[in-house]
Scaffold this active site. Structure first.
Site, PDB file in Angstrom:
ATOM      1  N   GLY A  26       0.809  -1.214   0.000  1.00  6.15           N
ATOM      2  CA  GLY A  26       0.000   0.000   0.000  1.00  6.15           C
ATOM      3  C   GLY A  26       0.837   1.256   0.000  1.00  6.15           C
ATOM      4  N   ARG A  27       2.103   1.098   0.342  1.00  9.00           N
ATOM      5  CA  ARG A  27       2.973   2.283   0.343  1.00  9.00           C
ATOM      6  C   ARG A  27       4.368   1.914  -0.167  1.00  9.00           C
ATOM      7  NH1 ARG A  27       4.882   2.566   6.641  1.00  9.00           N
ATOM      8  NH2 ARG A  27       4.355   0.421   7.047  1.00  9.00           N
ATOM      9  N   ASP A  74       1.849 -11.277   7.216  1.00  6.74           N
ATOM     10  CA  ASP A  74       2.336 -10.469   6.081  1.00  6.74           C
ATOM     11  C   ASP A  74       3.708  -9.898   6.348  1.00  6.74           C
ATOM     12  OD1 ASP A  74       0.511  -9.093   7.961  1.00  6.74           O
ATOM     13  OD2 ASP A  74       1.168  -7.292   6.913  1.00  6.74           O
ATOM     14  N   ASN A  75       4.168  -9.991   7.586  1.00  5.49           N
ATOM     15  CA  ASN A  75       5.514  -9.500   7.901  1.00  5.49           C
ATOM     16  C   ASN A  75       6.463 -10.653   8.187  1.00  5.49           C
ATOM     17  OD1 ASN A  75       4.600  -6.877   7.637  1.00  5.49           O
ATOM     18  ND2 ASN A  75       4.125  -6.670   9.809  1.00  5.49           N
TER      19      ASN A  75
HETATM   20  P1  AMP Z   1       2.755  -2.852   7.953  1.00  5.68           P
HETATM   21  O1  AMP Z   1       2.167  -2.425   9.260  1.00  5.68           O
HETATM   22  O2  AMP Z   1       3.866  -1.978   7.506  1.00  5.68           O
HETATM   23  O3  AMP Z   1       3.138  -4.278   7.910  1.00  5.68           O
HETATM   24  O4  AMP Z   1       1.606  -2.637   6.881  1.00  5.68           O
HETATM   25  C1  AMP Z   1       0.391  -3.342   6.874  1.00  5.68           C
HETATM   26  C2  AMP Z   1      -0.409  -2.979   5.651  1.00  5.68           C
HETATM   27  O5  AMP Z   1      -0.791  -1.599   5.677  1.00  5.68           O
HETATM   28  C3  AMP Z   1       0.321  -3.169   4.337  1.00  5.68           C
HETATM   29  O6  AMP Z   1      -0.606  -3.583   3.387  1.00  5.68           O
HETATM   30  C4  AMP Z   1       0.819  -1.776   4.027  1.00  5.68           C
HETATM   31  O7  AMP Z   1       1.048  -1.586   2.662  1.00  5.68           O
HETATM   32  C5  AMP Z   1      -0.332  -0.931   4.519  1.00  5.68           C
HETATM   33  N1  AMP Z   1       0.096   0.440   4.854  1.00  5.68           N
HETATM   34  C6  AMP Z   1       0.847   0.807   5.912  1.00  5.68           C
HETATM   35  N2  AMP Z   1       1.047   2.138   5.902  1.00  5.68           N
HETATM   36  C7  AMP Z   1       0.430   2.639   4.821  1.00  5.68           C
HETATM   37  C8  AMP Z   1       0.281   3.946   4.260  1.00  5.68           C
HETATM   38  N3  AMP Z   1       0.821   5.022   4.823  1.00  5.68           N
HETATM   39  N4  AMP Z   1      -0.428   4.048   3.126  1.00  5.68           N
HETATM   40  C9  AMP Z   1      -0.986   2.983   2.543  1.00  5.68           C
HETATM   41  N5  AMP Z   1      -0.886   1.737   3.019  1.00  5.68           N
HETATM   42  C10 AMP Z   1      -0.184   1.550   4.149  1.00  5.68           C
HETATM   43 MG    MG Z   2       4.098  -5.171   6.457  1.00  6.98          MG
END
Ligand code: AMP
Ligand code: MG
Length: 492
Positions: A90-91, A250-251
């Site tokens: 998503g980012r 997912d991590n």
């Molecule tokens: P994470 O907590 O980094 O493992 O992210 C979990 C999910 O949230 C993943 O699909 C990321 O791509 C999405 N995500 C986290 N931060 C953002 C953001 N600022 N914009 C869009 N998607 C995000």
């Molecule tokens: Mg992640």
């Protein structure tokens, strides 16, 4: 000279439903905060060509290097135990893959590069804080010898991102053995797309487990390989006091690298229940829970592979259980061996393990600093003159005094002299880790004063973590009471 990337993009050759093709969103005013020149060299890139404005433009996503095929990857995941059928990049945007100087295929990904079809409510951006944190911690992990994604560059965007407040924005360039996650398999399994699961498994085998291809049951061998790597990884985390903080599926990387540094932290005082993440209210991802969670994540992977493991579901479940059956024993063996190394014993006597457990218990009871205790234990192993500095780490120094004699006795029974023993222990017990309060100070200086000197100093200190030298002394110390960081945030 133009920056050349020797791209060879295998993931982009998978069917279109594996990702979305799109370019990064350009930013207002890219400024290179840091380039990891040695890593660039390793990847076959020319650091000199990337050190200036061109590097800033590329690592901000404003200019695409030739051969890049930008894609956002699709994946799902269990977040804190709850299944989310679509997460995805998503980012982040994968620019492409290069085969490095040692023949290893590695992903080059921009993180914070703008919205994608997977952004849901998010802005696709990242703030300075999480970018600097991931840069520091991932590079420190690499220096500590822990499998990890790496940080190739950090760029300021010249734009603000809006979280609780307006914060300066940044983009991190992440390098990974791959971005395949347990959640990548779950994405297709949840859709009943058995063909995609098989394609992904074959892709993962080719990339991470090539020997599995010729095994009697390749998918079982693959699952065993992933489990082996996770057991080894989590054992290494525990030995340096690392808490990942968001071990969602997912991590959890198929490669066995530590990935997605969010609210991660190294603990200061030893506490097996330690949790820092602000979003982990129930302590699911606490320090000592990490092996159990890794095993849980592996079970989720196994579920997605069931149709590939055997003809009938019943038989497949049996194969999966057998493949993951020795995870706990394997982890325990690695963990015990690591702890014994930390106190300088070979473990040839059953009481050695009891000594480690007794030490840990005393550390927990008396608030002893995890990293410093083991580091100062190296000096104590060289001779009793090391005792004074060590016992001072225990709120009640008698907790050390009453433990030390039995340990000394066992040490004396080991082969080799005290100096060799101390040297071996110093190679396993780091002097310096990136402590939370130091990371916070680095971020504050960068955000509030545009001062990157503390960032550079912390990077330099943690780049050679086993080597004590005068300039790293300030980084070795635990936080004073008022410096303690009690919570870390995802920064999303
Ligand atoms: P994470 O907590 O980094 O493992 O992210 C979990 C999910 O949230 C993943 O699909 C990321 O791509 C999405 N995500 C986290 N931060 C953002 C953001 N600022 N914009 C869009 N998607 C995000
Ligand atoms: Mg992640």
């Amino acid at each position: 000279m133009a920056a050349r990337f020797p791209f060879d993009n295998s993931y982009a050759r998978l069917p279109p439903r594996f990702f979305a093709r799109l370019d990064p969103t350009p930013v207002a005013d890219p400024r290179l905060l840091r380039l990891n020149a040695p890593l660039a060299e390793q990847l076959g890139l020319d650091p000199a060509a990337l050190a200036g404005a061109e590097g800033a433009a590329i690592f901000a996503g404003n200019r695409l290097p030739e051969g890049a095929e930008p894609i956002a990857l699709a994946y799902a995941g269990h977040q804190f135990g709850h299944f989310v059928p679509q997460l995805g990049d998503g980012r982040a945007i994968l620019l492409g893959e290069v085969v490095d100087r040692e023949g290893r295929r590695r992903d080059i990904q921009l993180k914070g590069s703008g919205r994608t079809p997977f952004s849901r409510g998010g802005d696709g951006r990242a703030a300075f804080g999480p970018v600097l944190r991931e840069y520091i911690v991932s590079e420190a992990m690499a220096a500590l010898g822990v499998p990890t994604t790496r940080s190739l560059a950090a760029v300021a965007t010249g734009e603000h991102v809006f979280r609780e407040a307006a914060l300066p924005g940044a983009v991190l360039t992440r390098v990974a053995a791959s971005h395949l996650r347990v959640g990548s398999f779950q994405y297709f399994a949840a859709r009943g797309d058995a063909e995609a699961v098989r394609l992904l498994a074959d892709y993962a085998i080719a990339r991470h487990e090539p020997e599995a291809a010729s095994a009697a049951n390749p998918y079982r061998a693959f699952l065993e390989g992933v489990a082996r790597r996770q057991a080894a990884l989590v054992a290494q985390w525990l030995q340096i006091g690392f808490i990942h903080g968001v071990m969602n599926t997912d991590n959890c990387a198929i490669s066995g690298e530590t990935i997605d540094y969010g609210p991660c932290a190294f603990m200061d005082a030893y506490d097996p229940k330690a949790v820092f993440s602000s979003i982990d209210s129930f302590g699911r991802y606490a320090y000592a829970n990490q092996p159990r969670i890794a095993q849980w994540n592996l079970a989720r992977l196994a579920e997605t592979l069931l149709p590939l493991l055997a003809e009938t579901e019943e038989a497949a479940v049996e194969v999966a259980q057998a493949a993951l059956g020795d995870f706990a024993t394997r982890f325990e063996a690695l963990h015990r061996a690591g702890l014994l190394r930390k106190i300088g014993l070979a473990g040839d006597d059953p009481t050695d393990l009891e000594l480690v457990q007794a030490l840990l218990q005393r550390m927990a009871e008396t608030g002893a600093d995890f990293t410093l205790t083991f580091r100062r234990l190296c000096n104590a192993a060289a001779g009793p003159e090391g005792d004074a500095a060590l016992r001072a780490l225990f709120r009640d120094p008698a907790a050390y005094d009453s433990w030390a004699p039995a340990w000394r006795e066992r040490l004396a029974a080991q082969p080799g002299g005290p100096r060799d023993r101390a040297a071996a222990m110093r190679a396993t017990n780091p002097a310096v880790i990136p402590r939370n309060h130091q990371i916070e100070a680095v971020i504050t200086a960068a955000v509030e004063r545009d001062d990157l000197a503390p960032f550079e100093a912390l990077l330099a200190a943690t780049a050679r973590p086993f080597e004590e030298r005068p300039e790293i002394e300030p980084f070795m110390l635990p936080p004073r009471e008022e410096e303690r960081v009690l919570q870390t945030f995802c920064g999303t």
